[in-house]
Design a protein around this motif. Structure first.
Motif, mmCIF file in Angstrom:
data_model
loop_
_atom_site.group_PDB
_atom_site.id
_atom_site.type_symbol
_atom_site.label_atom_id
_atom_site.label_comp_id
_atom_site.label_asym_id
_atom_site.label_seq_id
_atom_site.Cartn_x
_atom_site.Cartn_y
_atom_site.Cartn_z
ATOM 1 N N ASN A 183 0.851 -1.189 0.000
ATOM 2 C CA ASN A 183 0.000 0.000 0.000
ATOM 3 C C ASN A 183 0.891 1.245 0.000
ATOM 4 O O ASN A 183 1.523 1.551 1.016
ATOM 5 N N PRO A 184 0.953 2.005 -1.102
ATOM 6 C CA PRO A 184 1.831 3.178 -1.163
ATOM 7 C C PRO A 184 1.558 4.195 -0.058
ATOM 8 O O PRO A 184 2.492 4.787 0.487
ATOM 9 N N ALA A 185 0.279 4.402 0.295
ATOM 10 C CA ALA A 185 -0.051 5.374 1.344
ATOM 11 C C ALA A 185 0.515 4.929 2.685
ATOM 12 O O ALA A 185 1.046 5.744 3.461
ATOM 13 N N LYS A 186 0.420 3.639 2.976
ATOM 14 C CA LYS A 186 0.970 3.109 4.225
ATOM 15 C C LYS A 186 2.490 3.216 4.229
ATOM 16 O O LYS A 186 3.107 3.538 5.255
ATOM 17 N N SER B 124 5.795 3.638 -4.296
ATOM 18 C CA SER B 124 5.395 5.016 -4.010
ATOM 19 C C SER B 124 6.499 5.994 -4.403
ATOM 20 O O SER B 124 7.588 5.991 -3.819
ATOM 21 N N VAL B 125 6.207 6.855 -5.372
ATOM 22 C CA VAL B 125 7.165 7.888 -5.788
ATOM 23 C C VAL B 125 7.331 8.923 -4.678
ATOM 24 O O VAL B 125 8.431 9.428 -4.434
ATOM 25 N N LYS B 126 6.240 9.225 -3.964
ATOM 26 C CA LYS B 126 6.288 10.205 -2.881
ATOM 27 C C LYS B 126 7.211 9.730 -1.756
ATOM 28 O O LYS B 126 8.032 10.506 -1.231
ATOM 29 N N ALA B 127 7.077 8.465 -1.370
ATOM 30 C CA ALA B 127 7.935 7.925 -0.313
ATOM 31 C C ALA B 127 9.392 7.937 -0.752
ATOM 32 O O ALA B 127 10.285 8.290 0.026
ATOM 33 N N ALA B 128 9.638 7.558 -2.002
ATOM 34 C CA ALA B 128 11.006 7.555 -2.519
ATOM 35 C C ALA B 128 11.590 8.962 -2.505
ATOM 36 O O ALA B 128 12.743 9.164 -2.111
#
Length: 328
Positions: free
Chosen positions: A100-103, A126-130
């Motif tokens: 889950n990218p949001a998690k 997840s690009v945002k997490a990266a």
């Protein structure tokens, strides 16, 4: 609770000397070190980790963010990480992003806000997490999957060669209409294993290749296999790009009464603990999971010690383990 001053009084040294001993300074007289450690042991003194971390601006914790805690692949991988971490004086906090990218983004934010000493991550894509990790000063190592849009220390298996090997094995066994069940587009393991599958079929036009994308879960594998079986021109073999999807595909074949390997050959990427126990036994492309974890942890230790070093990528070989599911 005893304080550092109690230890100093017991050992007959200053509080500053006690602090230097506990922080591993090499310049303290060995006799003083022995007295301090004896006093620590006898008094049951425990250093204040919060205060120490404030002084260091960093904890002694690693965040290990994995994509699916239910996947047996990560059991030995995390063990390899933890063994090295313990030897190097670090503790591991295990985080399950659950694909889950949001998690995943939430766990990355927590690791950064807690100023953890390092992060090892099997990205869910997840690009945002990266981006958050790449913009932070905290050392990062990517494991199993490449980190989207970033260059960091990375440990992976040779996914292309492994998938090609599994598909070529099916061809050598006499199967001709070989399908591929792989994961979501944009996830490196899914895309690279698909590439290995296509490289094993160089003479086959793209429109004739049978590819189903799904999630990396058991139910995804089940649903993908069901769609292949309902096709008017169904395949005679399937290469499945991870272990949980392989379990789902095998369950679907059993429920539909499809004979394996007579009517359908099957090869799965990733070893499964009970691959030798089922009948027919399951052909797999095995990854060196413990070594993946151990190598990722070694890279993180080195990165913490030398933050400016050039990023390294370690590619480990996969191993074909032929069993009954692919032998007519």
């Amino acid at each position: 609770m005893p304080t550092i001053y109690d230890v100093a009084r017991e050992a007959g040294v200053s509080a500053a000397t006690v602090s230097r001993v506990l922080n591993g300074a090499q310049t303290v007289d060995p006799a003083m070190v022995a007295r301090v450690l004896t006093a620590v042991r006898e008094l049951g003194y425990r250093p204040n980790a919060v205060a120490r971390n404030l002084r260091r601006s960093r904890t002694t914790l690693w965040a290990v963010i994995i994509s699916d805690i239910g996947n047996p692949f990560f059991t030995a991988t995390v063990r390899g990480i933890e063994d090295v971490a313990q030897q190097a004086g670090y503790s591991v906090v295990l985080c399950n992003s659950d694909e889950n990218p949001a998690k995943e983004e939430t766990y990355v934010a927590a690791a950064l806000s807690e100023q953890m000493a390092g992060v090892i991550i099997a990205s869910s894509g997840s690009v945002k997490a990266a981006k958050s990790l790449l913009e932070s000063p905290i050392p990062v190592v990517a494991i199993d999957r490449e980190l989207p849009r970033g260059v960091v220390d990375t440990v992976v298996v040779d996914n292309v060669a492994g998938a090609r090997m599994g598909t070529e094995h099916l061809l050598a066994a006499g199967y001709r209409r070989i399908a591929c069940i792989t994961g979501p587009k944009g996830v490196s393991t899914a895309d690279l294993r698909l590439r290995g599958y296509t490289e094993a079929l160089p003479g086959q036009p793209e429109q004739e290749r049978i590819v189903v994308r799904t999630d990396f879960r058991e139910q995804g594998g089940y649903d993908a296999m069901a769609s292949l079986l309902s096709s008017s021109d169904r395949p005679d073999a399937v290469f499945v790009a991870n272990n949980l999807m392989t379990v789902g595909a095998l369950r679907c074949l059993a429920e539909r009464g499809v004979d394996v390997p007579g009517e359908m050959g099957l090869v799965g990427f990733d070893e499964i603990p009970w691959a030798d126990l089922v009948r027919p036994s399951l052909t797999t492309v095995a990854q060196p999971t413990y070594e993946l974890g151990r190598m990722a942890a070694r890279l993180l230790v080195d990165r913490i010690a030398t933050p400016s070093a050039k990023a390294a990528t370690v590619v480990l070989p996969a191993e074909l383990r032929p069993r009954q599911s692919s032998t007519r």
